[in-house]
Enzyme design. Structure first.
Site, PDB file in Angstrom:
ATOM      1  N   GLY A  58      17.288  31.805  13.324  1.00 44.62           N
ATOM      2  CA  GLY A  58      17.123  30.758  12.329  1.00 44.62           C
ATOM      3  C   GLY A  58      16.334  31.298  11.154  1.00 44.62           C
ATOM      4  O   GLY A  58      16.354  32.502  10.872  1.00 44.62           O
ATOM      5  N   ILE A  85      13.067  31.671  10.741  1.00 48.61           N
ATOM      6  CA  ILE A  85      12.017  32.623  11.107  1.00 48.61           C
ATOM      7  C   ILE A  85      12.635  33.939  11.571  1.00 48.61           C
ATOM      8  O   ILE A  85      12.178  35.022  11.197  1.00 48.61           O
ATOM      9  CB  ILE A  85      11.098  32.031  12.186  1.00 48.61           C
ATOM     10  CG1 ILE A  85      10.278  30.870  11.603  1.00 48.61           C
ATOM     11  CG2 ILE A  85      10.151  33.101  12.743  1.00 48.61           C
ATOM     12  CD1 ILE A  85       9.387  30.160  12.606  1.00 48.61           C
ATOM     13  N   ALA A 100       7.606  32.486  19.553  1.00 49.25           N
ATOM     14  CA  ALA A 100       8.326  31.217  19.624  1.00 49.25           C
ATOM     15  C   ALA A 100       7.444  30.155  20.279  1.00 49.25           C
ATOM     16  O   ALA A 100       6.544  29.600  19.643  1.00 49.25           O
ATOM     17  CB  ALA A 100       9.634  31.415  20.390  1.00 49.25           C
ATOM     18  N   ARG A 101       7.669  29.895  21.547  1.00 47.52           N
ATOM     19  CA  ARG A 101       6.859  28.990  22.352  1.00 47.52           C
ATOM     20  C   ARG A 101       6.655  29.641  23.710  1.00 47.52           C
ATOM     21  O   ARG A 101       7.536  30.327  24.230  1.00 47.52           O
ATOM     22  CB  ARG A 101       7.535  27.623  22.518  1.00 47.52           C
ATOM     23  CG  ARG A 101       7.448  26.722  21.295  1.00 47.52           C
ATOM     24  CD  ARG A 101       6.025  26.226  21.069  1.00 47.52           C
ATOM     25  NE  ARG A 101       5.931  25.234  20.015  1.00 47.52           N
ATOM     26  CZ  ARG A 101       5.652  25.512  18.741  1.00 47.52           C
ATOM     27  NH1 ARG A 101       5.499  26.771  18.371  1.00 47.52           N
ATOM     28  NH2 ARG A 101       5.541  24.544  17.854  1.00 47.52           N
ATOM     29  N   GLU A 114      -0.988  27.124  27.698  1.00 45.08           N
ATOM     30  CA  GLU A 114      -1.675  27.393  26.438  1.00 45.08           C
ATOM     31  C   GLU A 114      -2.617  26.241  26.110  1.00 45.08           C
ATOM     32  O   GLU A 114      -2.187  25.079  26.168  1.00 45.08           O
ATOM     33  CB  GLU A 114      -0.639  27.556  25.325  1.00 45.08           C
ATOM     34  CG  GLU A 114      -1.194  28.094  24.034  1.00 45.08           C
ATOM     35  CD  GLU A 114      -0.100  28.342  23.006  1.00 45.08           C
ATOM     36  OE1 GLU A 114      -0.160  27.699  21.930  1.00 45.08           O
ATOM     37  OE2 GLU A 114       0.802  29.156  23.273  1.00 45.08           O
ATOM     38  N   HIS A 142      -1.941  32.130  19.407  1.00 42.38           N
ATOM     39  CA  HIS A 142      -1.046  31.219  18.701  1.00 42.38           C
ATOM     40  C   HIS A 142      -1.478  31.036  17.242  1.00 42.38           C
ATOM     41  O   HIS A 142      -1.763  29.928  16.783  1.00 42.38           O
ATOM     42  CB  HIS A 142      -0.975  29.865  19.408  1.00 42.38           C
ATOM     43  CG  HIS A 142       0.265  29.087  19.035  1.00 42.38           C
ATOM     44  ND1 HIS A 142       0.797  28.102  19.839  1.00 42.38           N
ATOM     45  CD2 HIS A 142       1.085  29.150  17.948  1.00 42.38           C
ATOM     46  CE1 HIS A 142       1.867  27.583  19.266  1.00 42.38           C
ATOM     47  NE2 HIS A 142       2.064  28.213  18.102  1.00 42.38           N
TER      48      HIS A 142
END
Length: 315
Positions: free
Chosen positions: A145, A147, A225-226, A254, A273
């Site tokens: 995408g 990013i 990402a996550r 997290e 993060h």
């Protein structure tokens, strides 16, 4: 105050003022939230960056709410709490530069052994040795995408080969984008795998034991990402085996709690993060908010819609 009401995380002057007839309240996520008399008038809510957890309970207290504007690219932690009939927008484009910079920084730091140099400097120890370069390597970007495309743009100067993967196959200006279904056949050729996918049902746990086993020996996994895109237990096992290395800006869980085995795993570099939280973020966030308010005032649909008023997704 008359006219539509917006709840902003910073003073209206920082977004170039408000459209005529608008009024605003300011809440930056710290301290107590606005009272019922303010929340009852809010139609457009800009969620303070990094304060999603504090903002979620307010959504049900805004009876006139029409648009929720997140300042994060990922809204997996916000979308389930948005009331029916309310439009949710993400901050697509706002974090591209910051996150892509960190993805490249983590990649270079891991390949060239920067964490070890820091330890050696603290110990006043001069240790040379051979390290892999990024030049001549194959980098697989999973999630092409905005990013992912920004990561590719920053890698262009490093003389590496880029392989692109997204949920659906397509052509990009720089070459083909492969579908997720092709990943098993692509992983074995990649020296670096960079994760830039959103956290959605099909990407949760995408990087599981099978995914990791298909990565080539000595490959590097970079996650901006996550955290939940990766099976943490499976990754720890691979790290402990010495077969793979990782550079992680996000983890699952997290924040990563003290004593978690990921902290002490070998061959891993962890940042807390911070991919999007840089000096590049705030001017881009202001510009997005200003543009969205102008569209809302003009009766135009907002940009970056993730969840529409009928519950449909804008992805």
């Amino acid at each position: 105050m008359s006219g539509p009401r917006v709840l902003l995380p910073y003073p209206p002057g920082e977004v170039g003022g408000l459209p005529e007839g608008w009024s605003a309240a300011v809440w930056d996520g710290t301290g107590g939230p606005p009272g019922a008399e303010v929340l009852g008038t809010v139609e457009f809510f800009v969620v303070p960056y990094t304060f999603t957890a504090a903002a979620r309970p307010l959504l049900a207290r805004m009876p006139r709410l029409r648009v929720v504007q997140s300042l994060s690219a990922g809204v997996d932690d916000l979308a389930p709490h948005v009331p029916a009939g309310v439009t949710l927008c993400n901050a697509r484009g706002v974090h591209d530069a910051s996150t892509a910079e960190l993805a490249v920084a983590l990649t270079l730091a891991s390949l060239r052994g920067i964490p070890g140099f820091v330890v050696d400097q603290q110990a006043q120890r001069w240790s040379g040795g051979f390290r892999p370069a990024l030049a001549g390597r194959t980098v697989l970007i999973v999630g092409h995408g905005s990013i992912g495309a920004a990561v590719e743009a920053r890698l262009a100067a490093f003389e590496c080969d880029i392989v692109r993967v997204a949920r659906t196959a397509r052509e990009s200006p720089n070459g083909p984008v492969h579908a997720f279904g092709e990943l098993p056949g692509l992983l074995g050729a990649a020296d670096v795998v960079v994760l830039t996918v959103p956290l959605v049902p099909e990407t949760r746990g995408l990087v599981d034991a099978g995914f990791l086993s298909r990565m080539k020996d000595d490959a590097l996994l970079v996650n901006v990402a996550r955290g939940a895109v990766v099976d943490t237990g499976a990754l720890v096992r691979e790290l402990r085996s010495g077969r793979l290395s990782a550079a992680l800006d996000v983890t699952d869980p997290e924040p990563l709690p003290a004593g978690h085995p990921l902290w002490s795993a070998p061959n891993v570099l962890i940042s807390p993060h911070v991919g999007g939280n840089s000096s590049a973020f705030r001017p881009r966030a202001r510009e997005l908010v200003r543009s969205q308010l102008e569209r809302f005032t003009a009766g135009l649909p907002p940009a970056n819609v993730v969840l529409g008023p009928e519950g449909s997704t804008g992805r």
